[in-house]
Design a protein around this motif. Structure first.
Motif, PDB file in Angstrom:
ATOM      1  N   GLU A  89      59.128  64.535  27.636  1.00  0.00           N
ATOM      2  CA  GLU A  89      58.535  65.385  26.613  1.00  0.00           C
ATOM      3  C   GLU A  89      57.100  65.014  26.258  1.00  0.00           C
ATOM      4  OE1 GLU A  89      60.058  68.030  25.761  1.00  0.00           O
ATOM      5  OE2 GLU A  89      61.959  67.525  26.741  1.00  0.00           O
ATOM      6  N   MET A  90      56.520  63.991  26.889  1.00  0.00           N
ATOM      7  CA  MET A  90      55.169  63.544  26.552  1.00  0.00           C
ATOM      8  C   MET A  90      54.256  63.657  27.770  1.00  0.00           C
ATOM      9  SD  MET A  90      55.892  60.279  24.026  1.00  0.00           S
ATOM     10  CE  MET A  90      56.222  59.142  25.373  1.00  0.00           C
ATOM     11  N   ASP A 107      64.591  60.801  29.368  1.00  0.00           N
ATOM     12  CA  ASP A 107      64.759  62.199  28.987  1.00  0.00           C
ATOM     13  C   ASP A 107      65.555  62.140  27.687  1.00  0.00           C
ATOM     14  OD1 ASP A 107      65.458  64.809  28.581  1.00  0.00           O
ATOM     15  OD2 ASP A 107      66.244  65.176  30.585  1.00  0.00           O
ATOM     16  N   PRO A 108      64.914  62.393  26.557  1.00  0.00           N
ATOM     17  CA  PRO A 108      65.588  62.124  25.281  1.00  0.00           C
ATOM     18  C   PRO A 108      66.789  63.012  25.010  1.00  0.00           C
ATOM     19  CG  PRO A 108      63.500  63.264  24.919  1.00  0.00           C
ATOM     20  CD  PRO A 108      63.539  62.879  26.369  1.00  0.00           C
ATOM     21  N   LEU A 109      66.742  64.259  25.503  1.00  0.00           N
ATOM     22  CA  LEU A 109      67.893  65.135  25.292  1.00  0.00           C
ATOM     23  C   LEU A 109      68.048  66.063  26.490  1.00  0.00           C
ATOM     24  CD1 LEU A 109      69.994  65.362  22.987  1.00  0.00           C
ATOM     25  CD2 LEU A 109      69.000  67.594  22.558  1.00  0.00           C
ATOM     26  N   ASP A 110      68.705  65.560  27.522  1.00  0.00           N
ATOM     27  CA  ASP A 110      68.975  66.353  28.713  1.00  0.00           C
ATOM     28  C   ASP A 110      69.964  67.466  28.373  1.00  0.00           C
ATOM     29  OD1 ASP A 110      68.842  66.565  31.751  1.00  0.00           O
ATOM     30  OD2 ASP A 110      71.008  66.430  31.396  1.00  0.00           O
ATOM     31  N   GLY A 111      69.656  68.678  28.863  1.00  0.00           N
ATOM     32  CA  GLY A 111      70.541  69.810  28.593  1.00  0.00           C
ATOM     33  C   GLY A 111      70.395  70.371  27.198  1.00  0.00           C
ATOM     34  N   VAL A 121      75.432  67.379  25.791  1.00  0.00           N
ATOM     35  CA  VAL A 121      74.044  67.025  26.070  1.00  0.00           C
ATOM     36  C   VAL A 121      73.992  65.505  26.212  1.00  0.00           C
ATOM     37  CG1 VAL A 121      73.023  69.005  24.885  1.00  0.00           C
ATOM     38  CG2 VAL A 121      73.531  66.929  23.592  1.00  0.00           C
ATOM     39  N   GLY A 122      72.829  64.963  26.554  1.00  0.00           N
ATOM     40  CA  GLY A 122      72.777  63.515  26.717  1.00  0.00           C
ATOM     41  C   GLY A 122      71.367  62.965  26.740  1.00  0.00           C
ATOM     42  N   THR A 123      71.283  61.657  26.799  1.00  0.00           N
ATOM     43  CA  THR A 123      70.025  60.916  26.899  1.00  0.00           C
ATOM     44  C   THR A 123      70.065  60.097  28.177  1.00  0.00           C
ATOM     45  OG1 THR A 123      69.794  60.735  24.489  1.00  0.00           O
ATOM     46  CG2 THR A 123      68.581  59.134  25.831  1.00  0.00           C
ATOM     47  N   ILE A 124      69.027  60.206  29.022  1.00  0.00           N
ATOM     48  CA  ILE A 124      68.951  59.460  30.275  1.00  0.00           C
ATOM     49  C   ILE A 124      67.786  58.480  30.171  1.00  0.00           C
ATOM     50  CG2 ILE A 124      68.762  59.623  32.792  1.00  0.00           C
ATOM     51  CD1 ILE A 124      69.494  62.611  32.521  1.00  0.00           C
ATOM     52  N   PHE A 125      67.978  57.246  30.670  1.00  0.00           N
ATOM     53  CA  PHE A 125      66.902  56.258  30.581  1.00  0.00           C
ATOM     54  C   PHE A 125      66.823  55.405  31.841  1.00  0.00           C
ATOM     55  CE2 PHE A 125      70.681  54.294  28.776  1.00  0.00           C
ATOM     56  CZ  PHE A 125      70.692  53.035  29.354  1.00  0.00           C
ATOM     57  N   SER A 126      65.632  54.875  32.067  1.00  0.00           N
ATOM     58  CA  SER A 126      65.349  53.993  33.200  1.00  0.00           C
ATOM     59  C   SER A 126      64.476  52.850  32.705  1.00  0.00           C
ATOM     60  CB  SER A 126      64.626  54.777  34.297  1.00  0.00           C
ATOM     61  OG  SER A 126      64.098  53.919  35.291  1.00  0.00           O
ATOM     62  N   ILE A 127      64.738  51.651  33.219  1.00  0.00           N
ATOM     63  CA  ILE A 127      63.970  50.467  32.818  1.00  0.00           C
ATOM     64  C   ILE A 127      63.315  49.870  34.058  1.00  0.00           C
ATOM     65  CG2 ILE A 127      64.031  48.236  31.629  1.00  0.00           C
ATOM     66  CD1 ILE A 127      66.716  49.154  30.384  1.00  0.00           C
ATOM     67  N   LEU A 128      61.998  49.682  33.988  1.00  0.00           N
ATOM     68  CA  LEU A 128      61.193  49.163  35.090  1.00  0.00           C
ATOM     69  C   LEU A 128      60.470  47.889  34.647  1.00  0.00           C
ATOM     70  CD1 LEU A 128      59.538  52.561  36.027  1.00  0.00           C
ATOM     71  CD2 LEU A 128      61.177  51.347  37.478  1.00  0.00           C
ATOM     72  N   PRO A 129      60.106  47.019  35.578  1.00  0.00           N
ATOM     73  CA  PRO A 129      59.320  45.839  35.204  1.00  0.00           C
ATOM     74  C   PRO A 129      57.890  46.231  34.839  1.00  0.00           C
ATOM     75  CG  PRO A 129      59.550  45.968  37.585  1.00  0.00           C
ATOM     76  CD  PRO A 129      60.410  47.055  37.021  1.00  0.00           C
ATOM     77  N   ALA A 130      57.348  45.587  33.819  1.00  0.00           N
ATOM     78  CA  ALA A 130      55.961  45.822  33.421  1.00  0.00           C
ATOM     79  C   ALA A 130      55.059  44.791  34.089  1.00  0.00           C
ATOM     80  CB  ALA A 130      55.823  45.740  31.907  1.00  0.00           C
ATOM     81  N   PRO A 131      53.791  45.116  34.279  1.00  0.00           N
ATOM     82  CA  PRO A 131      52.864  44.131  34.859  1.00  0.00           C
ATOM     83  C   PRO A 131      52.629  42.968  33.890  1.00  0.00           C
ATOM     84  CG  PRO A 131      51.659  46.028  34.041  1.00  0.00           C
ATOM     85  CD  PRO A 131      53.117  46.381  33.938  1.00  0.00           C
ATOM     86  N   ARG A 268      63.190  66.105  37.237  1.00  0.00           N
ATOM     87  CA  ARG A 268      62.127  65.108  37.154  1.00  0.00           C
ATOM     88  C   ARG A 268      62.599  63.801  37.768  1.00  0.00           C
ATOM     89  NH1 ARG A 268      62.401  69.793  34.212  1.00  0.00           N
ATOM     90  NH2 ARG A 268      60.341  70.345  33.435  1.00  0.00           N
ATOM     91  N   LEU A 269      61.787  63.285  38.673  1.00  0.00           N
ATOM     92  CA  LEU A 269      62.156  62.086  39.410  1.00  0.00           C
ATOM     93  C   LEU A 269      62.292  60.880  38.501  1.00  0.00           C
ATOM     94  CD1 LEU A 269      62.650  60.638  42.110  1.00  0.00           C
ATOM     95  CD2 LEU A 269      60.173  60.495  42.402  1.00  0.00           C
ATOM     96  N   LEU A 270      61.306  60.631  37.649  1.00  0.00           N
ATOM     97  CA  LEU A 270      61.319  59.420  36.819  1.00  0.00           C
ATOM     98  C   LEU A 270      62.372  59.464  35.727  1.00  0.00           C
ATOM     99  CD1 LEU A 270      57.540  58.553  36.243  1.00  0.00           C
ATOM    100  CD2 LEU A 270      59.236  57.205  37.479  1.00  0.00           C
ATOM    101  N   TYR A 271      62.601  60.625  35.164  1.00  0.00           N
ATOM    102  CA  TYR A 271      63.431  60.729  33.956  1.00  0.00           C
ATOM    103  C   TYR A 271      64.864  61.159  34.227  1.00  0.00           C
ATOM    104  CZ  TYR A 271      58.558  61.014  32.578  1.00  0.00           C
ATOM    105  OH  TYR A 271      57.208  60.784  32.477  1.00  0.00           O
ATOM    106  N   GLU A 272      65.109  61.752  35.394  1.00  0.00           N
ATOM    107  CA  GLU A 272      66.450  62.239  35.717  1.00  0.00           C
ATOM    108  C   GLU A 272      66.900  61.752  37.090  1.00  0.00           C
ATOM    109  OE1 GLU A 272      66.324  66.571  33.475  1.00  0.00           O
ATOM    110  OE2 GLU A 272      65.015  66.262  35.212  1.00  0.00           O
ATOM    111  N   GLY A 273      66.130  62.065  38.128  1.00  0.00           N
ATOM    112  CA  GLY A 273      66.554  61.766  39.490  1.00  0.00           C
ATOM    113  C   GLY A 273      66.770  60.295  39.753  1.00  0.00           C
ATOM    114  N   ALA A 274      65.775  59.461  39.471  1.00  0.00           N
ATOM    115  CA  ALA A 274      65.872  58.033  39.811  1.00  0.00           C
ATOM    116  C   ALA A 274      66.956  57.299  39.038  1.00  0.00           C
ATOM    117  CB  ALA A 274      64.517  57.357  39.632  1.00  0.00           C
TER     118      ALA A 274
END
Length: 332
Positions: A89-90, A107-111, A121-131, A268-274
């Motif tokens: 959403e940003m 994705d704060p509110l999928d569907g 409905v739901g919330t999807i999240f992904s966590i990645l390493p930061a530099p 969306r790859l980052l927020y849903e697919g991955a």
């Protein structure tokens, strides 16, 4: 009765992952409890209807899209190990002013189109390493799904559940009346075979020929080339359809279609697919763009990269990839 089930805190304490990662997961889980409360109240919380704004994809936002995005962003920016967040959403990432630790996308509110009709409905999240040692920039998010250190979703339905993967395996937690998560599904595995598929049949005329051929073969039933009867399911929320796949098998398909021929897909790859691909692979299924190319091998070119999705029971994804007409599945 909930005393018989370990809590999310108990589960995290036993995980061989950095303590900072546990803190991030706990923060997301806590905010998902708050979101579940808003979803449950619906119109009583002023959460129904349109917000009168559009997101970066020029899609009309629901009030709850905006509310949940703000809730998660505020929670995560206050979480010490989080260096930056990105949301469907940003337009841009939002750094926290800290370095190291983790990046979180969601994705704060999928569907969200389902919220007005009281469907899941739901919330999807992904966590990645930061530099380390510097503020994160957009390029730090564009590293591909194999680099995820954790992923999951909350689904707000008849029960509110949190499904999570960290170092390996997939686990499911159910929310109790006191707002605590309990481990109810300790080892989620996607069956290799299935007789269920999920796809938006109203888009059939827009699909590539091979996608139509695959679905036609499924619909032909026992007397057709697949030799078995299939059921179709479609909730119109990826989080709910993928949850069903994780709980009992099936395939979820959102293929390329000719309405947007220059785009590889809709989701969306980052927020849903991955994140969903990581869960499905960790549960023994397959998650691809086209039946062949793993979603987790796709490197995003921008924050809002889109992709086609074909995921679920491994043998059925192989059947999808083997549909006559071959490369038409991968038309972009």
């Amino acid at each position: 009765m909930t005393a018989a089930y370990p809590t999310l805190d108990d589960h995290l304490a036993g995980q061989d992952v950095p303590e900072a990662l546990k803190v991030v997961v706990a923060a997301i889980a806590t905010e998902c409890v708050a979101i579940a409360g808003v979803v449950r109240l619906g119109g009583l919380a002023g959460a129904l209807g349109l917000a009168g704004t559009a997101n970066v994809q020029d899609e009309e936002q629901k009030k709850l899209d905006v509310m949940t995005n703000d809730m998660l962003t505020e929670r995560l920016k206050a979480c010490q190990p989080v260096a930056a967040v990105g949301s469907e959403e940003m337009d841009l990432i939002e750094p926290t002013g800290r370095t190291g630790g983790y990046l979180v996308t969601f994705d704060p509110l999928d569907g969200s189109s389902n919220i007005d009709i009281n469907a899941p409905v739901g919330t999807i999240f992904s966590i990645l390493p930061a530099p380390e040692g510097r503020a994160p920039v957009e390029a730090d998010f564009l590293i591909g799904g194999r680099k995820q250190v954790g992923a999951g979703y909350a689904v707000y339905g008849a029960q509110t559940m949190l499904v999570l993967t960290l170092s390996g395996g997939v686990t499911g937690f159910t929310l109790d009346a006191q707002g605590r998560w309990h481990l109810t599904n300790p080892d989620i595995v996607v069956p290799a075979d299935t007789k269920e598929f999920a796809i938006n049949m109203s888009n059939r005329r827009h699909w590539a020929p091979a996608v139509r051929a695959y679905i036609d073969d499924c619909l032909a039933g026992k007397t057709g080339p697949r030799g078995k009867d299939f059921n179709m399911r479609w909730v119109a929320a990826m989080v709910a359809d993928v949850h069903r796949v994780l709980m009992r098998g099936g395939v979820f398909l959102y293929p390329w279609d000719q309405r947007e021929p220059d785009r590889p897909g809709k989701l969306r790859l980052l927020y849903e697919g991955a994140p969903m691909a990581l869960l499905i692979e960790r549960a023994g299924g397959k998650a691809t763009t086209d039946g062949v190319t793993p979603i987790l091998d796709v490197i995003p070119r921008n924050l809002h990269e889109r992709c086609a999705v074909a995921l679920g029971s491994a043998n059925e994804i192989d059947a999808y990839a083997g549909t006559p007409a071959g490369n038409d599945l991968r038309q972009v």
